[in-house]
Design an enzyme around this catalytic site. Structure first.
Site, short mmCIF file in Angstrom:
data_model
loop_
_atom_site.label_atom_id
_atom_site.label_comp_id
_atom_site.label_asym_id
_atom_site.label_seq_id
_atom_site.Cartn_x
_atom_site.Cartn_y
_atom_site.Cartn_z
N SER A 214 31.89 49.26 8.30
CA SER A 214 32.10 50.31 9.32
C SER A 214 30.75 50.65 9.92
CB SER A 214 32.79 51.52 8.70
OG SER A 214 32.11 51.97 7.56
N GLY A 216 30.23 53.24 12.33
CA GLY A 216 30.28 54.53 13.01
C GLY A 216 30.80 54.38 14.43
N ALA A 217 30.13 55.06 15.38
CA ALA A 217 30.59 55.04 16.77
C ALA A 217 30.51 53.65 17.39
CB ALA A 217 29.77 56.02 17.59
N GLY A 219 31.75 50.98 16.01
CA GLY A 219 32.93 50.20 15.67
C GLY A 219 32.88 49.62 14.27
N GLY A 245 35.46 56.78 7.57
CA GLY A 245 35.52 55.52 6.82
C GLY A 245 36.80 55.44 6.00
N ASP A 246 37.26 56.59 5.51
CA ASP A 246 38.48 56.60 4.69
C ASP A 246 39.70 56.27 5.55
OD1 ASP A 246 36.73 57.45 2.72
OD2 ASP A 246 37.16 59.57 3.09
O1 LIG Z 1 30.65 61.28 -3.48
P1 LIG Z 1 31.60 60.26 -2.89
O2 LIG Z 1 32.75 59.98 -3.81
O3 LIG Z 1 30.92 59.03 -2.42
O4 LIG Z 1 32.18 60.90 -1.56
C1 LIG Z 1 32.96 62.05 -1.61
C2 LIG Z 1 33.24 62.52 -0.22
O5 LIG Z 1 32.09 63.04 0.40
O6 LIG Z 1 33.70 61.49 0.60
C3 LIG Z 1 34.74 61.97 1.45
C4 LIG Z 1 34.50 61.51 2.83
O7 LIG Z 1 34.51 60.12 2.88
C5 LIG Z 1 34.81 63.45 1.22
O8 LIG Z 1 36.08 63.97 1.44
C6 LIG Z 1 34.46 63.43 -0.21
O9 LIG Z 1 34.44 64.50 -0.97
#
Ligand SMILES: O=P(O)(O)OC[C@@]1(O)O[C@H](CO)[C@@H](O)[C@@H]1O
Length: 300
Positions: A214, A216-217, A219, A245-246
């Site tokens: 990924s 970001g902006a 693509g 990203g999720d």
């Molecule tokens: O500390 P990690 O597990 O890498 O990331 C956690 C986190 O920052 O990632 C999400 C956004 O992608 C937030 O909702 C979440 O709490």
């Protein structure tokens, strides 16, 4: 169903504020508190798209119970395995033009607790069509954890996506997951030399089915068995990039349960990532932005 694994679940707190004074008192304009951690966000996006999802991982203490209550109120099915330590809180300080994250390390997980998790994971895999392994690992778990969980799923015929950073990302190809999804910085940390394309190829050579980066902006980049593709965004969407990203990972998971040509899968995943930026909190996306941006994304 699609199974999402959040070993370091979190209560995500977002503070919206016009401008932070780092050496002064800040008045928060709006507060959001909800269950988070990357796998939870992926599950939220998939559920909003009508997919059957189940959230698993680890949860402990009063914060862990708050996470479970919030999943209940969001109507998200979950089977979080209890741990003695306290689930963490993460904080996003959201200013109009900057988003600053404070992610606590999370509880320390014991070997017996992880063994309990593995038993649950194995049972849930029997019903899963794909598994998403996302986010940081809590203390006490080895950096090989995602490789182990991906291999476990693969042996049972379930394709896995890994979204990780640092050592867990470096080890991830050993589990031969279907997809690894780092962002550009995470990829550069895991494979320090060469371009993002070379880095993605290196992870693929070491065992990943495909590597989606990924950007970001700008693509996303996909290095796959069918070739290398780039998603070019028509414009930058304003908002909160936390969780973008999720949403992109959720799009990739859809491609595992309903395979199609990579350009189409990548376009949809990149559109979901952009639409997530337009939503104020991680795990949400703006359907209007999704509809607007999706047809304009160029795949080259
Ligand atoms: O500390 P990690 O597990 O890498 O990331 C956690 C986190 O920052 O990632 C999400 C956004 O992608 C937030 O909702 C979440 O709490």
């Amino acid at each position: 169903m699609i199974l999402t694994v959040t070993l370091n679940a979190a209560l995500d707190v977002t503070y919206e504020t016009p401008q932070v004074s780092w050496d002064g008192v800040n008045r928060v304009a709006a507060v959001h508190r909800r269950a988070g951690g990357k796998g939870v966000n992926v599950a939220r996006v998939l559920a909003a798209l009508g997919q059957d999802v189940l959230v698993t991982g680890l949860a402990g203490g009063p914060t862990g119970r708050a996470v479970e209550r919030d999943l209940d109120s969001a109507g998200l099915a979950h089977a979080l395995v209890p741990v003695a330590g306290e689930t963490r809180t993460t904080l996003v300080v959201a200013e109009p033009a900057a988003h600053t994250l404070f992610n606590e390390p999370g509880p320390t997980v014991g070997e017996d607790e992880f063994a309990d998790f593995l038993r649950t994971y194995e049972a849930l895999l029997r019903e899963a069509r794909a598994v998403v392994l996302s986010g940081s690992l809590p203390r006490g778990l080895p950096a090989t954890t995602y490789a182990t969980l991906a291999a476990f799923a693969r042996d049972r015929g379930v394709p896995a996506i890994v979204d990780a950073d640092g050592e867990p990302l470096r080890h991830a190809p050993d589990g031969r997951p279907a997809i690894i999804k780092p962002n550009a910085e995470e990829l550069a940390r895991a494979v320090p030399h060469g371009s993002p394309e070379e880095g993605a190829e290196a992870l693929r050579d070491r065992g990943a089915g495909a590597v989606i980066v990924s950007l970001g902006a700008s693509g996303a980049l996909a290095v796959t068995a069918d070739g290398t593709f780039r998603a070019r965004m028509p414009y930058a969407v304003d908002g909160n990039p936390t969780g973008a990203g999720d949403a992109l990972v959720a799009g990739l998971a859809l491609g595992l349960v309903a395979p199609g040509p990579w350009p189409e899968l990548l376009r949809r995943a990149a559109a979901l990532g952009a639409a997530a930026v337009a939503a104020p909190v991680a795990g949400a996306f703006d359907p209007g932005v999704y509809e607007a941006v999706h047809p304009l994304i160029e795949i080259v």
